[in-house]
Scaffold this active site. Structure first.
Site, PDB file in Angstrom:
ATOM      1  N   GLY A  30      37.897  44.714  43.637  1.00 32.50           N
ATOM      2  CA  GLY A  30      36.800  43.865  43.146  1.00 32.50           C
ATOM      3  C   GLY A  30      36.450  42.775  44.136  1.00 32.50           C
ATOM      4  N   SER A  31      35.463  41.973  43.775  1.00 27.89           N
ATOM      5  CA  SER A  31      34.968  40.970  44.723  1.00 27.89           C
ATOM      6  C   SER A  31      35.970  39.839  44.935  1.00 27.89           C
ATOM      7  CB  SER A  31      33.624  40.413  44.244  1.00 27.89           C
ATOM      8  OG  SER A  31      33.756  39.848  42.954  1.00 27.89           O
ATOM      9  N   THR A  32      36.747  39.488  43.899  1.00 29.54           N
ATOM     10  CA  THR A  32      37.758  38.429  44.078  1.00 29.54           C
ATOM     11  C   THR A  32      38.867  38.951  44.988  1.00 29.54           C
ATOM     12  OG1 THR A  32      37.253  37.824  41.791  1.00 29.54           O
ATOM     13  CG2 THR A  32      39.105  36.701  42.822  1.00 29.54           C
ATOM     14  N   GLU A 104      44.693  50.731  38.906  1.00 31.37           N
ATOM     15  CA  GLU A 104      45.127  49.334  38.714  1.00 31.37           C
ATOM     16  C   GLU A 104      46.273  49.279  37.709  1.00 31.37           C
ATOM     17  OE1 GLU A 104      40.892  47.096  39.664  1.00 31.37           O
ATOM     18  OE2 GLU A 104      41.389  47.536  37.599  1.00 31.37           O
ATOM     19  N   LYS A 122      35.742  33.892  33.412  1.00 34.24           N
ATOM     20  CA  LYS A 122      36.432  35.067  32.864  1.00 34.24           C
ATOM     21  C   LYS A 122      37.389  34.716  31.730  1.00 34.24           C
ATOM     22  CE  LYS A 122      34.989  37.506  36.545  1.00 34.24           C
ATOM     23  NZ  LYS A 122      35.900  38.005  37.562  1.00 34.24           N
TER      24      LYS A 122
END
Ligand code: 5RP
Length: 219
Positions: A30-32, A104, A122
């Site tokens: 993901g982007s994080t 994951e 989030k």
């Protein structure tokens, strides 16, 4: 006022403090996590390498010349660092916005410690505002969708998307998830479901939460 991206960067940087020397790090998707991979590259001399939860993260790790190991060849993964789409106060999560939920869940299961990195958008009281991703074997699509409707959800096929495992994703809208552990077990029992994006039976051990007021480390 920090942007969401600045908060993501702050938690990605903080996560380096949780990476032990000389270890194989579990890396999410993901982007994080992409920001975390950039940070990891700056300390790559003090780790052995990584195990990855997606083809996308593997590619990024390799681009930084960080060795990526096959999970089957690795005895111990001390920490797994990953983002989340939603996380509640018990550190149960919804994941799979990027479609990598199954790998994951596998790497998270192997890891001694699951470290979630997320910005404050989030962090929620009740999971379910974000549609719950469910990875499904293609031939079971209609059956699983009907079963999800019986559970009160509104499943939608993620268009033009195939997971790294060759399956489809149903995104389930309008679930108010008051019992995440039970719902995770129920959905995972439906024939044809590979796994759902609830990470409650194996929740995060640590949440590094990026807030406007600073970073909080919650356990
Ligand atoms: C991918 C995931 C991600 O961790 C989740 O979607 C959060 O992504 P981002 O850091 O881009 O907000 O579960 O399958």
């Amino acid at each position: 006022m920090l942007t969401q991206n600045q908060l993501k960067l702050a938690v990605a940087q903080k996560a380096l403090e949780f990476v032990p020397d000389n270890c194989i790090v579990g890396v999410g998707t993901g982007s994080t996590v992409n920001l975390f991979i950039e940070e990891l590259a700056t300390i790559k001399g003090r780790i052995k390498g990584a195990v990855s939860s997606s083809e996308a993260s593997t590619e990024r790790l390799k681009a930084h010349h960080i060795p990526v190991y096959d999970l089957n060849t690795v005895d111990e993964v001390p920490v797994y660092i990953d983002g989340a789409d939603e996380v509640n106060h018990y550190l149960h999560m919804i994941k799979g916005g990027g479609g990598a939920l199954t790998r994951e869940k596998i790497v998270g299961a192997v890891a001694n410690e699951f470290i979630c990195i997320a910005d404050e958008t989030k962090y929620v009281d009740v999971l379910g505002g974000f549609p719950l991703p469910v990875e499904v074997v293609p031939m079971a699509r209609s059956y699983v969708a009907r079963e999800l409707v019986k559970l009160g959800g509104h499943p939608e096929l993620r268009e033009h998307f195939v997971t790294d495992n060759g399956n489809i994703i149903l995104d389930v809208y309008r679930l108010h998830i008051s019992k995440p552990v039970e719902l995770e077990e129920t959905i995972n029992q439906i024939a044809g479901v590979v796994t759902c994006g609830l990470f409650a039976r194996r929740r995060a051990d640590v949440l590094i939460l990026g807030r406007q007021s600073g970073i909080e480390v919650l356990r």
